[in-house]
Design a protein around this motif. Structure first.
Motif, short mmCIF file in Angstrom:
data_model
loop_
_atom_site.label_atom_id
_atom_site.label_comp_id
_atom_site.label_asym_id
_atom_site.label_seq_id
_atom_site.Cartn_x
_atom_site.Cartn_y
_atom_site.Cartn_z
N ASN A 1 0.83 -1.21 0.00
CA ASN A 1 0.00 0.00 0.00
C ASN A 1 0.86 1.25 0.00
OD1 ASN A 1 -2.27 -1.59 0.03
ND2 ASN A 1 -2.94 -1.00 2.07
N LEU A 2 1.93 1.24 0.80
CA LEU A 2 2.76 2.44 0.93
C LEU A 2 3.45 2.80 -0.37
CD1 LEU A 2 3.94 4.64 2.77
CD2 LEU A 2 5.78 3.04 3.35
N ILE A 3 4.03 1.82 -1.06
CA ILE A 3 4.77 2.15 -2.28
C ILE A 3 3.84 2.69 -3.37
CG2 ILE A 3 6.58 0.46 -1.78
CD1 ILE A 3 5.34 -1.37 -3.90
N TRP A 4 2.57 2.33 -3.30
CA TRP A 4 1.61 2.78 -4.31
C TRP A 4 1.23 4.25 -4.13
CZ3 TRP A 4 0.81 0.30 -8.62
CH2 TRP A 4 -0.28 0.61 -9.43
N GLN A 5 1.57 4.83 -2.98
CA GLN A 5 1.15 6.20 -2.66
C GLN A 5 2.11 7.26 -3.19
OE1 GLN A 5 0.39 6.28 1.59
NE2 GLN A 5 -0.79 4.37 1.47
N GLY A 6 3.17 6.86 -3.85
CA GLY A 6 4.10 7.83 -4.42
C GLY A 6 5.53 7.35 -4.33
N ASP A 7 6.42 7.91 -5.17
CA ASP A 7 7.83 7.51 -5.19
C ASP A 7 7.95 6.00 -5.41
OD1 ASP A 7 8.68 10.16 -4.69
OD2 ASP A 7 8.41 9.86 -2.53
N TYR A 8 7.20 5.50 -6.38
CA TYR A 8 7.07 4.05 -6.52
C TYR A 8 8.42 3.36 -6.77
CZ TYR A 8 5.53 -0.52 -8.06
OH TYR A 8 5.37 -1.88 -8.19
N ALA A 9 9.08 3.72 -7.86
CA ALA A 9 10.32 3.02 -8.20
C ALA A 9 11.37 3.22 -7.12
CB ALA A 9 10.86 3.52 -9.55
N GLN A 10 11.49 4.44 -6.60
CA GLN A 10 12.46 4.69 -5.54
C GLN A 10 12.19 3.82 -4.33
OE1 GLN A 10 10.48 6.93 -7.21
NE2 GLN A 10 11.22 9.02 -6.88
N SER A 11 10.90 3.64 -4.00
CA SER A 11 10.53 2.83 -2.84
C SER A 11 10.83 1.36 -3.08
CB SER A 11 9.05 3.02 -2.52
OG SER A 11 8.78 4.36 -2.16
N VAL A 12 10.57 0.87 -4.28
CA VAL A 12 10.86 -0.53 -4.58
C VAL A 12 12.37 -0.78 -4.50
CG1 VAL A 12 10.79 -2.32 -6.36
CG2 VAL A 12 8.79 -0.89 -5.96
N TYR A 13 13.17 0.11 -5.06
CA TYR A 13 14.62 -0.04 -4.99
C TYR A 13 15.09 -0.04 -3.53
CZ TYR A 13 15.97 0.14 -9.93
OH TYR A 13 16.17 -0.17 -11.27
N ALA A 14 14.56 0.88 -2.74
CA ALA A 14 14.98 0.97 -1.34
C ALA A 14 14.55 -0.27 -0.56
CB ALA A 14 14.39 2.22 -0.70
N ALA A 15 13.32 -0.73 -0.76
CA ALA A 15 12.84 -1.90 -0.04
C ALA A 15 13.62 -3.15 -0.43
CB ALA A 15 11.34 -2.09 -0.31
N ALA A 16 13.95 -3.28 -1.72
CA ALA A 16 14.72 -4.44 -2.16
C ALA A 16 16.11 -4.43 -1.54
CB ALA A 16 14.81 -4.45 -3.68
N GLU A 17 16.69 -3.28 -1.37
CA GLU A 17 17.98 -3.19 -0.69
C GLU A 17 17.86 -3.70 0.75
OE1 GLU A 17 21.10 0.26 0.87
OE2 GLU A 17 19.50 0.78 -0.53
N MET A 18 16.77 -3.34 1.42
CA MET A 18 16.57 -3.74 2.81
C MET A 18 16.37 -5.24 2.96
SD MET A 18 13.96 -0.74 4.12
CE MET A 18 14.30 1.00 3.82
N THR A 19 15.78 -5.88 1.96
CA THR A 19 15.46 -7.30 2.07
C THR A 19 16.49 -8.21 1.38
OG1 THR A 19 14.02 -7.19 0.12
CG2 THR A 19 12.98 -6.89 2.29
N GLY A 20 17.55 -7.64 0.83
CA GLY A 20 18.60 -8.45 0.25
C GLY A 20 18.53 -8.65 -1.24
N TYR A 21 17.71 -7.89 -1.92
CA TYR A 21 17.57 -8.00 -3.37
C TYR A 21 17.94 -6.68 -4.05
CZ TYR A 21 14.94 -12.25 -2.25
OH TYR A 21 14.55 -13.47 -1.77
N GLY A 22 18.91 -6.00 -3.52
CA GLY A 22 19.24 -4.65 -3.97
C GLY A 22 19.71 -4.59 -5.41
N ALA A 23 19.41 -3.46 -6.05
CA ALA A 23 19.83 -3.22 -7.44
C ALA A 23 20.49 -1.85 -7.56
CB ALA A 23 18.63 -3.32 -8.37
N GLY A 24 21.08 -1.37 -6.45
CA GLY A 24 21.64 -0.03 -6.47
C GLY A 24 20.54 1.00 -6.30
N HIS A 25 20.84 2.23 -6.70
CA HIS A 25 19.86 3.31 -6.63
C HIS A 25 19.15 3.45 -7.97
CE1 HIS A 25 21.27 4.43 -2.75
NE2 HIS A 25 22.46 4.80 -3.17
N PRO A 26 17.93 3.98 -7.96
CA PRO A 26 17.28 4.27 -9.24
C PRO A 26 18.07 5.32 -10.02
CG PRO A 26 16.08 5.28 -7.43
CD PRO A 26 17.11 4.40 -6.81
#
Length: 299
Positions: free
Chosen positions: A242-267
């Motif tokens: 729900n949170l990522i859908w409220q704005g800054d979508y790609a940035q939030s996905v990149y940040a969350a993936a970094e936190m969970t071990g699936y990081g792809a660097g920064h957008p």
């Protein structure tokens, strides 16, 4: 429908970038391997979540070629071929076909583009010349024009038009599309379990980048009709989706993936990495997903 080509979870996979902002193709190989190990059914290469509009044509082509080589026959391959010029859509689609893709996803031209059903129909008729099954992309809040049930029926008469991905975020609208009996794929993260229950044929899911194993478990439970289990899994996913859908979508996905071990660097620029305050809120929304996914990531 038994002949639907793209069931299950198709990951709109992030694109890894290095410290200078360049596409990191070597990191992309390891990136894909982690998701394949997590049980993802299919991949959308050069996806919106993967910064498609901020990749050059050459970068996108190289990304598709490398990704398709790594994935091989272990998962299905979809390529986003959206472009402003229909000739570019066709050329990108033919490139995807040359590298083993099973389908493509294409937005209507998204800057002063078609505004009525006849124009959208003409666009997808031309795009179909690329020779692969097409997933139309319904995201009216970004493009300014939407796909209605009546238009979907007309589009389905195009030989290569296979399905529509609905990212409107409106479950009622998506249900209207699904009631046509034609294949509709959900592309709105907060609607996943509801869309599956309402008859979505498959998912193209960007948020699954940061919790692929949990998302695969949810889709499996829902597909097998274990709705109580699906609801419990969704409770872990829902705050972040729900949170990522409220704005800054790609940035939030990149940040969350970094936190969970699936990081792809920064957008990539012009997008910036998520700020500290928003990262804190995102971390709280992730809850035990961080531990759950980190514990599951292969070394």
């Amino acid at each position: 429908m038994t002949d639907f080509l793209f069931p299950g979870l198709n990951l709109a996979v992030t694109t890894p970038f290095d410290d200078r902002g360049g596409v990191d193709l070597d990191a992309f190989e390891d990136h894909l391997e982690r998701y394949i190990a997590a049980g993802v059914d299919g991949f959308v290469l050069s996806s919106g979540t993967g910064m498609h509009v901020y990749l050059s044509r050459e970068e996108s082509d190289r990304l598709v070629a490398r990704g398709a080589r790594v994935i091989g026959s272990r998962a299905r391959i979809i390529v986003q071929t959206s472009a402003l010029l229909v000739e570019d859509v066709i050329a990108r689609t033919r490139h995807a076909a040359d590298h083993g893709a099973e389908g493509v996803m294409a937005l209507p031209p998204f800057f002063e583009g078609p505004t009525d059903d006849d124009d959208l129909l003409a666009f997808y008729e031309a795009a179909a010349e690329g020779g692969l099954p097409i997933i139309g992309y319904n995201v009216p809040q970004a493009v300014g024009v939407g796909i209605s049930p009546d238009l979907l029926r007309r589009l389905s008469e195009i030989p290569n038009f296979h399905a529509v991905k609905d990212s409107s975020g409106d479950l009622a609208q998506q249900s209207d599309l699904a009631r046509t009996g034609l294949p509709v794929m959900n592309g709105a993260d907060p609607l996943v379990p509801y869309a599956l229950y309402a008859g979505a044929a498959g998912l193209i899911w960007g948020g699954a980048n940061f919790a692929p194993r949990t998302c695969v478990a949810l889709v499996t439970a829902a597909t097998e009709g274990r709705w109580a289990e699906a609801r419990e899994i969704w409770r872990a996913l829902e705050p972040a989706m729900n949170l990522i859908w409220q704005g800054d979508y790609a940035q939030s996905v990149y940040a969350a993936a970094e936190m969970t071990g699936y990081g792809a660097g920064h957008p990539r620029r012009p997008l910036r990495a998520l700020g500290a305050e928003k990262r804190e809120a995102l971390g709280a929304a992730l809850g035990d997903l961080v531990a759950r996914e980190r514990d599951a990531v292969p070394a």
